[in-house]
Design a protein around this motif. Structure first.
Motif, PDB file in Angstrom:
ATOM      1  N   SER A   1      -6.009   4.324   2.115  1.00  0.00           N
ATOM      2  CA  SER A   1      -5.277   3.962   3.565  1.00  0.00           C
ATOM      3  C   SER A   1      -6.233   3.234   4.123  1.00  0.00           C
ATOM      4  CB  SER A   1      -5.305   5.661   4.087  1.00  0.00           C
ATOM      5  OG  SER A   1      -4.752   5.188   5.337  1.00  0.00           O
ATOM      6  N   ALA A   2      -7.546   3.260   4.271  1.00  0.00           N
ATOM      7  CA  ALA A   2      -8.909   3.195   4.489  1.00  0.00           C
ATOM      8  C   ALA A   2      -9.303   1.451   4.556  1.00  0.00           C
ATOM      9  CB  ALA A   2     -10.037   3.282   4.730  1.00  0.00           C
ATOM     10  N   LEU A   3      -8.187   0.890   2.863  1.00  0.00           N
ATOM     11  CA  LEU A   3      -8.239  -0.835   2.809  1.00  0.00           C
ATOM     12  C   LEU A   3      -6.876  -1.174   3.028  1.00  0.00           C
ATOM     13  CD1 LEU A   3     -10.591   0.053  -0.954  1.00  0.00           C
ATOM     14  CD2 LEU A   3     -11.402  -0.813   1.300  1.00  0.00           C
ATOM     15  N   GLY A   4      -6.654  -0.396   3.624  1.00  0.00           N
ATOM     16  CA  GLY A   4      -5.163  -0.892   3.881  1.00  0.00           C
ATOM     17  C   GLY A   4      -3.851  -1.206   2.751  1.00  0.00           C
ATOM     18  N   TYR A   5      -3.719   0.139   1.699  1.00  0.00           N
ATOM     19  CA  TYR A   5      -3.328   0.434   0.943  1.00  0.00           C
ATOM     20  C   TYR A   5      -2.076   0.887   0.912  1.00  0.00           C
ATOM     21  CZ  TYR A   5      -6.927  -2.322  -2.015  1.00  0.00           C
ATOM     22  OH  TYR A   5      -7.699  -3.678  -2.417  1.00  0.00           O
ATOM     23  N   HIS A   6      -2.417   1.865   2.413  1.00  0.00           N
ATOM     24  CA  HIS A   6      -0.609   2.515   2.436  1.00  0.00           C
ATOM     25  C   HIS A   6       0.496   1.930   3.123  1.00  0.00           C
ATOM     26  CE1 HIS A   6      -2.485   6.275   0.638  1.00  0.00           C
ATOM     27  NE2 HIS A   6      -2.985   5.729  -0.149  1.00  0.00           N
ATOM     28  N   LYS A   7      -0.246   0.936   3.470  1.00  0.00           N
ATOM     29  CA  LYS A   7       0.389  -0.123   4.851  1.00  0.00           C
ATOM     30  C   LYS A   7       0.731  -1.537   3.617  1.00  0.00           C
ATOM     31  CE  LYS A   7      -1.746   0.936   8.664  1.00  0.00           C
ATOM     32  NZ  LYS A   7      -3.305   1.070   9.455  1.00  0.00           N
ATOM     33  N   ASP A   8      -0.165  -2.630   2.698  1.00  0.00           N
ATOM     34  CA  ASP A   8       0.429  -3.198   1.872  1.00  0.00           C
ATOM     35  C   ASP A   8       0.178  -2.827   0.492  1.00  0.00           C
ATOM     36  OD1 ASP A   8       0.466  -5.477   0.537  1.00  0.00           O
ATOM     37  OD2 ASP A   8      -0.953  -6.049   0.741  1.00  0.00           O
ATOM     38  N   PHE A   9       1.544  -3.004  -0.246  1.00  0.00           N
ATOM     39  CA  PHE A   9       1.360  -1.756  -1.351  1.00  0.00           C
ATOM     40  C   PHE A   9       1.081  -2.710  -2.685  1.00  0.00           C
ATOM     41  CE2 PHE A   9       3.411   0.889   1.959  1.00  0.00           C
ATOM     42  CZ  PHE A   9       3.236   2.217   1.815  1.00  0.00           C
ATOM     43  N   SER A  10       0.984  -4.108  -2.717  1.00  0.00           N
ATOM     44  CA  SER A  10       0.552  -5.045  -3.799  1.00  0.00           C
ATOM     45  C   SER A  10       0.132  -4.549  -4.405  1.00  0.00           C
ATOM     46  CB  SER A  10       0.989  -6.541  -2.717  1.00  0.00           C
ATOM     47  OG  SER A  10      -0.539  -5.804  -2.339  1.00  0.00           O
ATOM     48  N   ASN A  11      -1.080  -4.054  -4.230  1.00  0.00           N
ATOM     49  CA  ASN A  11      -2.387  -4.057  -5.052  1.00  0.00           C
ATOM     50  C   ASN A  11      -2.412  -2.397  -6.135  1.00  0.00           C
ATOM     51  OD1 ASN A  11      -3.719  -6.706  -5.490  1.00  0.00           O
ATOM     52  ND2 ASN A  11      -4.351  -5.731  -3.601  1.00  0.00           N
ATOM     53  N   ILE A  12      -1.308  -1.259  -5.425  1.00  0.00           N
ATOM     54  CA  ILE A  12      -1.491  -0.144  -5.651  1.00  0.00           C
ATOM     55  C   ILE A  12      -1.036   0.018  -6.793  1.00  0.00           C
ATOM     56  CG2 ILE A  12       1.260  -0.001  -5.772  1.00  0.00           C
ATOM     57  CD1 ILE A  12      -0.963   2.525  -3.580  1.00  0.00           C
ATOM     58  N   ILE A  13      -1.074  -0.381  -7.866  1.00  0.00           N
ATOM     59  CA  ILE A  13      -1.520  -0.407  -9.457  1.00  0.00           C
ATOM     60  C   ILE A  13      -2.350  -0.304  -9.593  1.00  0.00           C
ATOM     61  CG2 ILE A  13      -0.056  -1.457 -11.292  1.00  0.00           C
ATOM     62  CD1 ILE A  13       2.323  -1.724 -10.565  1.00  0.00           C
ATOM     63  N   VAL A  14      -3.220  -1.347  -9.686  1.00  0.00           N
ATOM     64  CA  VAL A  14      -5.180  -1.636  -9.472  1.00  0.00           C
ATOM     65  C   VAL A  14      -5.262  -0.118  -9.389  1.00  0.00           C
ATOM     66  CG1 VAL A  14      -6.658  -3.047  -9.131  1.00  0.00           C
ATOM     67  CG2 VAL A  14      -4.109  -4.110  -9.562  1.00  0.00           C
ATOM     68  N   THR A  15      -5.066  -0.250  -7.695  1.00  0.00           N
ATOM     69  CA  THR A  15      -6.223   0.942  -6.937  1.00  0.00           C
ATOM     70  C   THR A  15      -5.661   2.406  -7.602  1.00  0.00           C
ATOM     71  OG1 THR A  15      -4.244   1.784  -5.541  1.00  0.00           O
ATOM     72  CG2 THR A  15      -6.164   0.669  -5.370  1.00  0.00           C
ATOM     73  N   ALA A  16      -4.153   2.269  -8.602  1.00  0.00           N
ATOM     74  CA  ALA A  16      -4.090   3.522  -9.130  1.00  0.00           C
ATOM     75  C   ALA A  16      -4.210   3.838 -10.711  1.00  0.00           C
ATOM     76  CB  ALA A  16      -1.930   3.738  -9.449  1.00  0.00           C
ATOM     77  N   PHE A  17      -4.360   2.434 -10.822  1.00  0.00           N
ATOM     78  CA  PHE A  17      -5.315   2.523 -12.532  1.00  0.00           C
ATOM     79  C   PHE A  17      -6.738   3.129 -12.350  1.00  0.00           C
ATOM     80  CE2 PHE A  17      -8.142   0.219 -15.867  1.00  0.00           C
ATOM     81  CZ  PHE A  17      -7.615   1.224 -16.676  1.00  0.00           C
ATOM     82  N   ILE A  18      -7.498   2.372 -11.572  1.00  0.00           N
ATOM     83  CA  ILE A  18      -8.918   2.572 -11.234  1.00  0.00           C
ATOM     84  C   ILE A  18      -9.142   4.835 -10.629  1.00  0.00           C
ATOM     85  CG2 ILE A  18     -10.904   2.653  -9.667  1.00  0.00           C
ATOM     86  CD1 ILE A  18      -9.714  -0.094  -9.837  1.00  0.00           C
ATOM     87  N   TYR A  19      -8.044   5.021 -10.092  1.00  0.00           N
ATOM     88  CA  TYR A  19      -7.766   6.173  -9.830  1.00  0.00           C
ATOM     89  C   TYR A  19      -7.666   7.347 -10.852  1.00  0.00           C
ATOM     90  CZ  TYR A  19      -5.782  11.262  -8.752  1.00  0.00           C
ATOM     91  OH  TYR A  19      -5.509  12.584  -8.264  1.00  0.00           O
ATOM     92  N   TYR A  20      -6.670   7.205 -11.984  1.00  0.00           N
ATOM     93  CA  TYR A  20      -6.643   8.081 -13.243  1.00  0.00           C
ATOM     94  C   TYR A  20      -8.095   7.935 -14.443  1.00  0.00           C
ATOM     95  CZ  TYR A  20      -1.646   8.920 -12.118  1.00  0.00           C
ATOM     96  OH  TYR A  20      -0.746   9.666 -10.935  1.00  0.00           O
ATOM     97  N   VAL A  21      -8.337   6.343 -14.180  1.00  0.00           N
ATOM     98  CA  VAL A  21      -9.563   6.313 -14.790  1.00  0.00           C
ATOM     99  C   VAL A  21     -11.114   7.556 -14.476  1.00  0.00           C
ATOM    100  CG1 VAL A  21     -10.924   4.366 -15.476  1.00  0.00           C
ATOM    101  CG2 VAL A  21      -9.218   4.158 -15.970  1.00  0.00           C
ATOM    102  N   ILE A  22     -11.252   7.171 -12.901  1.00  0.00           N
ATOM    103  CA  ILE A  22     -11.773   8.326 -13.152  1.00  0.00           C
ATOM    104  C   ILE A  22     -11.154   9.649 -12.823  1.00  0.00           C
ATOM    105  CG2 ILE A  22     -12.868   8.734 -10.937  1.00  0.00           C
ATOM    106  CD1 ILE A  22     -12.811   5.795  -9.761  1.00  0.00           C
ATOM    107  N   LEU A  23     -10.244  10.189 -12.911  1.00  0.00           N
ATOM    108  CA  LEU A  23      -9.753  11.169 -13.323  1.00  0.00           C
ATOM    109  C   LEU A  23      -9.779  11.711 -15.116  1.00  0.00           C
ATOM    110  CD1 LEU A  23      -8.166  13.490 -11.727  1.00  0.00           C
ATOM    111  CD2 LEU A  23      -6.475  12.372 -12.980  1.00  0.00           C
ATOM    112  N   THR A  24      -9.780  10.705 -14.963  1.00  0.00           N
ATOM    113  CA  THR A  24      -9.998  11.049 -17.121  1.00  0.00           C
ATOM    114  C   THR A  24     -11.265  11.260 -16.653  1.00  0.00           C
ATOM    115  OG1 THR A  24      -8.270  10.122 -17.923  1.00  0.00           O
ATOM    116  CG2 THR A  24      -9.472  10.143 -18.879  1.00  0.00           C
TER     117      THR A  24
END
Length: 176
Positions: free
Chosen positions: A26-49
């Motif tokens: 949200s702070a990086l603006g990804y909850h307004k512009d969703f064009s990079n959401i796949i990249v951030t989701a991928f990084i999230y799941y890597v860290i979660l793993t």
């Protein structure tokens, strides 16, 4: 309490990580512009793993150096952690979409409308708090079972079998 302390600790840490990650997005603006959401989701799941792996390592270390941790016990640990995360999922979803990013649903609906592929009504059916909470619970359950099975297999220890040399018998019998 001591028996479930590690599970509670890791459920709280993973839930806090999820909320923290949403705050960062949200702070990086990804909850307004969703064009990079796949990249951030991928990084999230890597860290979660990795967090799940560290949780299993922590539990295995708590058992002691020479402890045997069979697949069944490790899988039970993972399933219990999954259950706790599933219970905490609606709370984290509420925190994310009511406090961290309260305009998230309206923003994603507008973003997808700008792509022109769906109607507002169809988007409102899938982008709302109730649907998101149900989806979060299902994701926590399914991903938790997969992680539990994977890490139970990776971190299991086998029972140690002590090999003793065979005893010798005297086969030298006299023939008459």
């Amino acid at each position: 309490m001591n028996k479930i302390g590690i599970e509670l600790k890791w459920a709280a840490l993973i839930t806090a990580f999820t909320c923290g990650w949403a705050a960062l997005e949200s702070a990086l603006g990804y909850h307004k512009d969703f064009s990079n959401i796949i990249v951030t989701a991928f990084i999230y799941y890597v860290i979660l793993t990795f967090l799940w792996a560290i949780a299993f390592i922590d539990k295995k270390k708590s058992l002691g150096k020479n402890a045997v941790w069979e697949f069944k016990s490790a899988f039970k640990f993972g399933l219990f952690l999954t259950g706790l995360l599933t219970l905490l999922s609606p709370i984290s979803q509420y925190i994310i979409y009511e406090n961290i990013s309260p305009d998230y649903f309206e923003n994603i609906i507008n973003y997808q409308l700008s792509k022109g592929k769906q109607t507002r009504e169809s988007l409102e059916l899938i982008h709302n708090m109730n649907f998101t909470i149900r989806q979060g619970v299902m994701n926590a359950l399914s991903l938790g079972v997969i992680y539990s099975a994977l890490y139970a297999w990776v971190f299991k220890t086998k029972k140690q079998v002590i090999n003793t040399p065979p005893t010798q018998t005297n086969f030298n019998k006299k023939k008459k």
